[in-house]
Every structure is written in structure tokens, then in C-alpha cells.
Design a protein around this motif. Structure first.
Motif, PDB file in Angstrom:
ATOM      1  N   ALA A 476      38.829  25.142  18.431  1.00 12.69           N
ATOM      2  CA  ALA A 476      37.652  25.908  18.010  1.00 12.69           C
ATOM      3  C   ALA A 476      36.386  25.093  18.245  1.00 12.69           C
ATOM      4  O   ALA A 476      36.329  23.907  17.911  1.00 12.69           O
ATOM      5  CB  ALA A 476      37.770  26.273  16.530  1.00 12.69           C
ATOM      6  N   PRO A 477      35.342  25.686  18.845  1.00 15.17           N
ATOM      7  CA  PRO A 477      34.094  24.952  19.071  1.00 15.17           C
ATOM      8  C   PRO A 477      33.425  24.623  17.742  1.00 15.17           C
ATOM      9  O   PRO A 477      33.656  25.299  16.738  1.00 15.17           O
ATOM     10  CB  PRO A 477      33.252  25.934  19.894  1.00 15.17           C
ATOM     11  N   PRO A 478      32.597  23.587  17.717  1.00 15.52           N
ATOM     12  CA  PRO A 478      31.945  23.222  16.450  1.00 15.52           C
ATOM     13  C   PRO A 478      30.985  24.307  15.980  1.00 15.52           C
ATOM     14  O   PRO A 478      30.313  24.958  16.781  1.00 15.52           O
ATOM     15  CB  PRO A 478      31.190  21.930  16.799  1.00 15.52           C
ATOM     16  N   ALA A 479      30.960  24.509  14.683  1.00 15.34           N
ATOM     17  CA  ALA A 479      30.059  25.501  14.082  1.00 15.34           C
ATOM     18  C   ALA A 479      29.739  25.066  12.663  1.00 15.34           C
ATOM     19  O   ALA A 479      30.544  24.390  12.012  1.00 15.34           O
ATOM     20  CB  ALA A 479      30.691  26.891  14.089  1.00 15.34           C
ATOM     21  N   LEU A 480      28.570  25.446  12.184  1.00 12.54           N
ATOM     22  CA  LEU A 480      28.136  25.139  10.822  1.00 12.54           C
ATOM     23  C   LEU A 480      27.958  26.428  10.040  1.00 12.54           C
ATOM     24  O   LEU A 480      27.523  27.443  10.594  1.00 12.54           O
ATOM     25  CB  LEU A 480      26.813  24.366  10.830  1.00 12.54           C
ATOM     26  N   VAL A 481      28.294  26.388   8.762  1.00 16.67           N
ATOM     27  CA  VAL A 481      28.062  27.513   7.860  1.00 16.67           C
ATOM     28  C   VAL A 481      26.874  27.142   6.984  1.00 16.67           C
ATOM     29  O   VAL A 481      26.937  26.174   6.220  1.00 16.67           O
ATOM     30  CB  VAL A 481      29.305  27.810   7.003  1.00 16.67           C
ATOM     31  N   VAL A 482      25.797  27.903   7.104  1.00 14.54           N
ATOM     32  CA  VAL A 482      24.535  27.556   6.455  1.00 14.54           C
ATOM     33  C   VAL A 482      24.156  28.641   5.453  1.00 14.54           C
ATOM     34  O   VAL A 482      23.975  29.813   5.816  1.00 14.54           O
ATOM     35  CB  VAL A 482      23.415  27.391   7.494  1.00 14.54           C
ATOM     36  N   GLY A 483      24.036  28.264   4.192  1.00 15.37           N
ATOM     37  CA  GLY A 483      23.529  29.170   3.173  1.00 15.37           C
ATOM     38  C   GLY A 483      22.022  29.051   3.092  1.00 15.37           C
ATOM     39  O   GLY A 483      21.494  27.940   2.971  1.00 15.37           O
ATOM     40  N   TYR A 484      21.324  30.172   3.159  1.00 11.27           N
ATOM     41  CA  TYR A 484      19.861  30.114   3.161  1.00 11.27           C
ATOM     42  C   TYR A 484      19.244  30.611   1.859  1.00 11.27           C
ATOM     43  O   TYR A 484      18.028  30.781   1.766  1.00 11.27           O
ATOM     44  CB  TYR A 484      19.293  30.912   4.341  1.00 11.27           C
ATOM     45  N   ALA A 485      20.054  30.844   0.845  1.00  9.94           N
ATOM     46  CA  ALA A 485      19.523  31.432  -0.390  1.00  9.94           C
ATOM     47  C   ALA A 485      19.098  30.398  -1.419  1.00  9.94           C
ATOM     48  O   ALA A 485      18.158  30.624  -2.178  1.00  9.94           O
ATOM     49  CB  ALA A 485      20.571  32.352  -1.010  1.00  9.94           C
ATOM     50  N   THR A 486      19.789  29.261  -1.481  1.00 10.80           N
ATOM     51  CA  THR A 486      19.639  28.355  -2.621  1.00 10.80           C
ATOM     52  C   THR A 486      18.295  27.637  -2.729  1.00 10.80           C
ATOM     53  O   THR A 486      17.727  27.553  -3.813  1.00 10.80           O
ATOM     54  CB  THR A 486      20.776  27.315  -2.617  1.00 10.80           C
ATOM     55  N   PRO A 487      17.726  27.071  -1.636  1.00  6.09           N
ATOM     56  CA  PRO A 487      16.473  26.313  -1.795  1.00  6.09           C
ATOM     57  C   PRO A 487      15.339  27.183  -2.343  1.00  6.09           C
ATOM     58  O   PRO A 487      15.288  28.393  -2.091  1.00  6.09           O
ATOM     59  CB  PRO A 487      16.157  25.835  -0.370  1.00  6.09           C
ATOM     60  N   THR A 488      14.439  26.563  -3.052  1.00 14.62           N
ATOM     61  CA  THR A 488      13.254  27.277  -3.517  1.00 14.62           C
ATOM     62  C   THR A 488      12.347  27.589  -2.327  1.00 14.62           C
ATOM     63  O   THR A 488      12.490  27.016  -1.246  1.00 14.62           O
ATOM     64  CB  THR A 488      12.477  26.438  -4.534  1.00 14.62           C
ATOM     65  N   ASP A 489      11.392  28.490  -2.528  1.00 16.41           N
ATOM     66  CA  ASP A 489      10.450  28.811  -1.451  1.00 16.41           C
ATOM     67  C   ASP A 489       9.698  27.574  -0.985  1.00 16.41           C
ATOM     68  O   ASP A 489       9.415  27.412   0.204  1.00 16.41           O
ATOM     69  CB  ASP A 489       9.454  29.869  -1.927  1.00 16.41           C
ATOM     70  N   ARG A 490       9.404  26.691  -1.915  1.00 21.39           N
ATOM     71  CA  ARG A 490       8.657  25.484  -1.570  1.00 21.39           C
ATOM     72  C   ARG A 490       9.516  24.519  -0.755  1.00 21.39           C
ATOM     73  O   ARG A 490       9.011  23.834   0.137  1.00 21.39           O
ATOM     74  CB  ARG A 490       8.165  24.804  -2.855  1.00 21.39           C
ATOM     75  N   ALA A 491      10.809  24.469  -1.059  1.00 17.34           N
ATOM     76  CA  ALA A 491      11.685  23.500  -0.398  1.00 17.34           C
ATOM     77  C   ALA A 491      12.284  24.015   0.905  1.00 17.34           C
ATOM     78  O   ALA A 491      12.753  23.218   1.723  1.00 17.34           O
ATOM     79  CB  ALA A 491      12.817  23.100  -1.352  1.00 17.34           C
ATOM     80  N   PHE A 492      12.265  25.329   1.125  1.00 19.98           N
ATOM     81  CA  PHE A 492      12.975  25.893   2.277  1.00 19.98           C
ATOM     82  C   PHE A 492      12.407  25.427   3.624  1.00 19.98           C
ATOM     83  O   PHE A 492      13.178  25.114   4.544  1.00 19.98           O
ATOM     84  CB  PHE A 492      12.989  27.415   2.191  1.00 19.98           C
ATOM     85  N   PRO A 493      11.076  25.367   3.818  1.00 21.57           N
ATOM     86  CA  PRO A 493      10.570  24.901   5.116  1.00 21.57           C
ATOM     87  C   PRO A 493      11.060  23.498   5.478  1.00 21.57           C
ATOM     88  O   PRO A 493      11.417  23.235   6.637  1.00 21.57           O
ATOM     89  CB  PRO A 493       9.047  24.932   4.935  1.00 21.57           C
ATOM     90  N   ALA A 494      11.092  22.590   4.512  1.00 20.82           N
ATOM     91  CA  ALA A 494      11.581  21.230   4.792  1.00 20.82           C
ATOM     92  C   ALA A 494      13.063  21.244   5.138  1.00 20.82           C
ATOM     93  O   ALA A 494      13.517  20.479   5.994  1.00 20.82           O
ATOM     94  CB  ALA A 494      11.321  20.330   3.585  1.00 20.82           C
ATOM     95  N   ALA A 495      13.826  22.125   4.480  1.00 21.76           N
ATOM     96  CA  ALA A 495      15.252  22.237   4.796  1.00 21.76           C
ATOM     97  C   ALA A 495      15.441  22.741   6.226  1.00 21.76           C
ATOM     98  O   ALA A 495      16.310  22.241   6.960  1.00 21.76           O
ATOM     99  CB  ALA A 495      15.929  23.177   3.807  1.00 21.76           C
ATOM    100  N   LEU A 496      14.621  23.717   6.641  1.00 16.77           N
ATOM    101  CA  LEU A 496      14.696  24.206   8.015  1.00 16.77           C
ATOM    102  C   LEU A 496      14.338  23.119   9.011  1.00 16.77           C
ATOM    103  O   LEU A 496      14.981  22.985  10.067  1.00 16.77           O
ATOM    104  CB  LEU A 496      13.755  25.400   8.200  1.00 16.77           C
ATOM    105  N   ASP A 497      13.315  22.314   8.709  1.00 21.11           N
ATOM    106  CA  ASP A 497      12.935  21.212   9.595  1.00 21.11           C
ATOM    107  C   ASP A 497      14.103  20.239   9.789  1.00 21.11           C
ATOM    108  O   ASP A 497      14.408  19.828  10.910  1.00 21.11           O
ATOM    109  CB  ASP A 497      11.734  20.454   9.018  1.00 21.11           C
ATOM    110  N   ALA A 498      14.746  19.872   8.676  1.00 24.31           N
ATOM    111  CA  ALA A 498      15.861  18.918   8.751  1.00 24.31           C
ATOM    112  C   ALA A 498      17.029  19.524   9.529  1.00 24.31           C
ATOM    113  O   ALA A 498      17.686  18.839  10.330  1.00 24.31           O
ATOM    114  CB  ALA A 498      16.297  18.529   7.342  1.00 24.31           C
TER     115      ALA A 498
END
Length: 506
Positions: A476-498
Motif C-alpha cells: 500500500a502506498p504511504p498515506a496520512l489520515v488527517v483530522g481537521y476539526a480539533t485545532p482552534t480557529d487560531r491554531a489551525f493556520p499554523a497546523a496547516l503550515d506545519a
């Protein structure tokens, strides 16, 4: 001028050195933090310091209100630059772990309650790895919990509840909630049931454990499960003495057309090997995101009828769909053969421990009996409050608000990846709170990728973690499972950058 003498018998002031020592101890002059293991794993100095402080707050070593050393003192103790400590303190203050006031230093925030002590058990409910950016799938944005609506519903429910509501009651749950759920599920998910066939349980995990025990009593030896799924659910089935029969997946969901092949001829299975049920996530397969095709739904029901089996439908996030018409519950096809399982863990909060099962007639008595034996009944006040939340219309309004919020989050994720990681294929995004990121050929192996994510402060999992047996998909090729609900609105942009930076170098 001579110092005034102390009257005989009067208490003497503490010596100056003792007072200084007490002050030094009380205000964070000593703090044990071990950065060595994190640095050895590849984390930067600042990331290692933030992770160590965050963990110390979570496990209770640093209690709310504890004053931390000054940035200069901690930097000297750890042999790192003062500015690194200043930046780490600032990041954790922004996340809400620490509090900083001019002239008062930095303290542990009151909201950072310690986690109960206990053995680490990996990535599962009750224990979440720490990191700056929590992108684990399976959790909602807890800041959306409708506190005002919940409080209003609790007041109303307590005002009108009869006295007998607070006594021992039916293991099925309070009749007020079962009536409200029967109406709500029929209207929103197309479920065909009535209050006498609904059972309220402490999370879907408990409901699955009760079903597993009931199936074992009925002579089942195995349960068919989707090749990819939640490891804790598989552990629950094994704990009940049931074996697992993996069911392959493709873009149309589980291969339910293979159930008859797994089971053999009706009545011809050897003792202990009978497949008594199949566990499915038909509306939004977890974690791949596929919706079970209509012909495969029909195949599962047909198998259940022909083999005296049951379909267990885990409708874990049925309220959240974005780009398609809502899929009705599979249970409506055959209420006598499909157990419908729902939960408030995504729509409200997992901490409520509120879930429900719509049971076929034959399973009501054995499952209710096992529930009574397990914990008598579920807590009453939350049931009454949830019933009022539903019947007042507040729950519908809350779900609509959450749906819009999560759709915006999903769109932010998709746009960021299209712009900064265009070779990554994003799937499973028509519904739910997570996405699967399929990496292009030549990318890093999945274990190395998740190690790099951890070092970058990202908390997420590879798709392989959900495999029933890694031997089933060795290439199976590599894949990541990413939850996008948990971070706060303030923290989400930094999480996307990382996340985008991780994928850029993958």
C-alpha cells in the motif's frame, strides 16, 4: 539606630536566607525537564521544550497556578538560549497551557487540568499523544460545544422531570430520550425504530461490547470487519472471544459480496467459526471515506437474512456531509437484521459518553440484560438534558452550525494542499471530520513520515495504523489520515503550515 528587640516569647521572623529559599522554591526556581530523548528523536530545541512543558502540565506535574522559572533562569538551567524559552512560553500561552501577566511572570493556566495517572496505551481514547498541532482523526472542535443551549436544556429538563426519573430505571435508558431519538433518527437518518427498541449506552464502544457478548451467546465465532477500521473496536470484539474475518475495501466501500464466501454454506460452518455479524461504516467508511454502494448494502442485508447474521452499522458521523445528498441509514433496509449505532461524540463531545443502538427485536432482551449487568443504566441527567436539547430544536441548530464550521475547515485544508502540495491526492472529504492524504510514488515510507511529523509537532496517524493486518496490504502506498476539526480557529493556520511543510519534503 539600633534594631528593636523582640519581646520575650514572641515568634521570631524567619531568617532572611530561609525566606529567600522559600520564595525561590515557590516561584519556580527549580524545574526538571528532560529534552534529551526528544532531541535525539530529531525535534528542534524549541519544539522539544514546548513538548516537555506541555506534557508536564497534562500529566499533573505542573499544577494550575504553578509559577514557572524566568526565561533567563530556565535557559541557564537547560543550557539553551533565553530567546528560545521566551518563544516556547509565548507559544504555550497562545495555546492556553500557560498564562503570562506583566510583572507576575509565567504560570500554568487554570484551564489546564491534569490528566489522570495511568499507563500509556498508545493512540486511543483516553490517551492522546502531545504535540503543538493535534490533527488526529476522530475528535470534534470542543470549543463548539453548545454550553448555553445545554445549560438551558438542563434547567428545563430538571424542572419538569418526575421524581422517579432519578431512581434506578430501565437499562434501555430514559424514555424521554428514547422517544426523542426515535423521532429524530427517523427524520434525519431514515431509521425505522421505536423507543422500546432503542438502548442508550456509554459511547459506541460500550454498545459494541454489549453486542459482541450477545453475539457470542448466540453461538457466533467470528465477526467480519472492514480491512481498515479502528483498532480499539477490533480489540473489543477479540475481548468478547470473537475472531475477525477481514473484508476487503475498494472505492465503493466494503466488499460485502464476499460475505457469503467468508461464511461458507448456511449452517455448514464449523463450531466456533460461524460469522455472526459484519461491522460496517456504510455512510462514510472509517478511515478511507468511501460510501457503501447501494448494491453492496443490499448484498450485506441478503447475507444477514440467509445466514442468520446481523449487520452492525456504525453511523459515527452521519450528520456531517458537505458535497452530496445525505445517505440514509442502512438500517431502514432491514430493521430486523441491522443494528444501528449512533453517537453524540462528534456532534457534541466525546466526554458526554452518550450513544445509542437501534436493535432488532431478537437482540433487545439479551443486550438490555448485558447492559444492566455492566453498569445498571446510563446516567440520567445527561439523558434528560439531551432529550430536551433535541425536542426544543436546539440540537438541529447546533448541528447545522457545526456543519458549516467543519466545511470551512475542510475547504481550507483542500485549498492549502492544492497550493502547496499539489501532488498529494486528497480523498474521503465529502463528509466527516477527516481526510486521507495519499502521497505520490517515491515518497517516504509511512513510518518514517509519521516520525518526521512527530518531530515537527504534528499529531496524526498513517493509514496503515488502521489496517486489520498489515500483511493484507504490504504494498500500500504511504498515506496520512488527517483530522481537521480539533485545532482552534487560531491554531489551525499554523497546523496547516506545519503539515504542508512536512508534505513538501516527503
Amino acid at each position: 539606630m539600633s534594631r528593636p528587640r523582640t519581646a520575650p516569647g514572641a515568634p521570631r521572623s524567619a531568617p532572611r536566607d530561609a525566606r529567600a529559599a522559600a520564595s525561590w522554591t515557590a516561584f519556580g526556581g527549580d524545574l526538571h525537564l528532560d529534552l534529551g530523548e526528544r532531541r535525539a528523536a530529531g525535534a528542534g530545541v524549541r519544539a522539544a521544550l514546548e513538548d516537555a512543558l506541555r506534557e508536564a502540565v497534562q500529566d499533573g506535574r505542573l499544577a494550575p497556578g504553578t509559577r514557572l522559572p524566568s526565561s533567563r533562569a530556565l535557559g541557564e538551567d537547560l543550557g539553551i538560549a533565553r530567546n528560545t524559552v521566551v518563544e516556547a512560553y509565548g507559544q504555550l500561552t497562545a495555546e492556553g497551557w500557560l498564562s503570562s501577566r506583566q510583572g507576575s511572570g509565567t504560570t500554568v493556566a487554570d484551564r489546564a487540568a491534569p490528566r489522570p495517572a495511568g499507563p500509556a496505551v498508545g493512540v486511543r481514547a483516553g490517551h492522546r499523544p502531545t504535540g503543538r498541532h493535534d490533527l488526529l482523526a476522530g475528535r470534534p472542535d470542543l470549543s463548539l460545544f453548545p454550553r448555553t443551549a445545554w445549560l438551558a436544556s438542563a434547567r428545563r429538563a430538571l424542572a419538569v422531570a418526575p421524581h422517579e426519573a432519578f431512581d434506578y430505571g430501565s437499562p434501555l435508558g430514559r424514555i424521554e430520550l428514547r422517544r426523542a431519538l426515535a423521532d429524530y433518527l427517523a427524520r434525519v437518518r431514515g431509521v425505522r425504530t421505536d423507543p422500546d427498541r432503542l438502548l442508550v449506552c456509554a459511547g459506541f464502544g460500550q454498545g459494541l461490547a454489549l453486542l459482541a457478548a450477545a453475539l457470542r451467546e448466540r453461538g457466533a465465532g467470528r465477526v467480519a470487519v472492514e480491512t481498515y477500521g479502528l483498532p480499539p473496536q477490533r480489540e473489543t470484539l477479540r475481548a468478547a472471544g470473537l475472531g475477525l474475518a477481514p473484508l476487503p475495501l475498494d472505492r465503493a466501500g466494503a466488499r460485502t459480496d464476499l460475505l457469503a464466501e467468508l461464511s461458507g454454506e448456511p449452517g455448514g460452518e464449523r463450531a466456533g467459526e460461524r460469522v455472526g455479524a459484519v461491522l460496517l461504516t456504510p455512510a462514510h467508511q472509517f478511515p478511507t471515506g468511501a460510501a457503501l454502494a447501494a448494491d453492496r448494502r443490499a448484498a450485506a442485508v441478503r447475507w444477514a437474512r440467509e445466514h442468520d447474521g446481523y449487520v452492525i452499522e456504525d453511523d459515527y458521523d452521519g450528520e456531517f456531509r458537505y458535497d452530496r445528498q445525505p445517505l440514509g441509514a442502512m438500517q431502514a433496509l432491514a430493521p430486523d437484521r441491522v443494528v444501528y449505532g449512533g453517537t453524540a461524540a462528534k456532534s457534541l463531545a466525546p466526554g458526554l459518553r452518550l450513544a445509542w443502538l437501534a436493535l432488532p427485536d431478537e437482540l433487545v432482551e439479551p443486550v438490555a440484560r448485558l447492559k444492566e449487568s455492566a453498569d445498571t443504566m446510563s446516567p440520567v441527567i445527561d439523558q434528560l438534558t439531551f432529550a430536551e436539547l433535541i425536542t426544543s430544536g436546539r440540537y438541529d441548530r447546533h448541528v447545522r452550525r457545526c456543519r458549516l464550521h467543519y466545511r470551512r475547515r475542510r475547504d481550507q485544508l483542500v485549498a492549502a494542499l492544492a497550493d502547496r502540495a499539489p501532488r498529494v491526492r486528497v480523498t474521503g472529504i465529502a463528509a466527516g471530520l477527516h481526510a486521507v492524504l495519499e502521497l505520490p510514488p517515491g515518497s517516504l515510507p509511512e513510518p518514517e513520515l509519521t516520525d518526521r511529523a512527530r518531530a515537527a509537532g504534528l499529531v496524526l496517524t498513517g493509514l496503515g495504523w488502521y489496517l486489520t493486518d498489515r500483511a493484507l496490504a504490504p504494498d500500500a502506498p504511504p498515506a496520512l489520515v488527517v483530522g481537521y476539526a480539533t485545532p482552534t480557529d487560531r491554531a489551525f493556520p499554523a497546523a496547516l503550515d506545519a503539515l504542508c511543510e512536512l508534505l513538501r519534503t516527503a
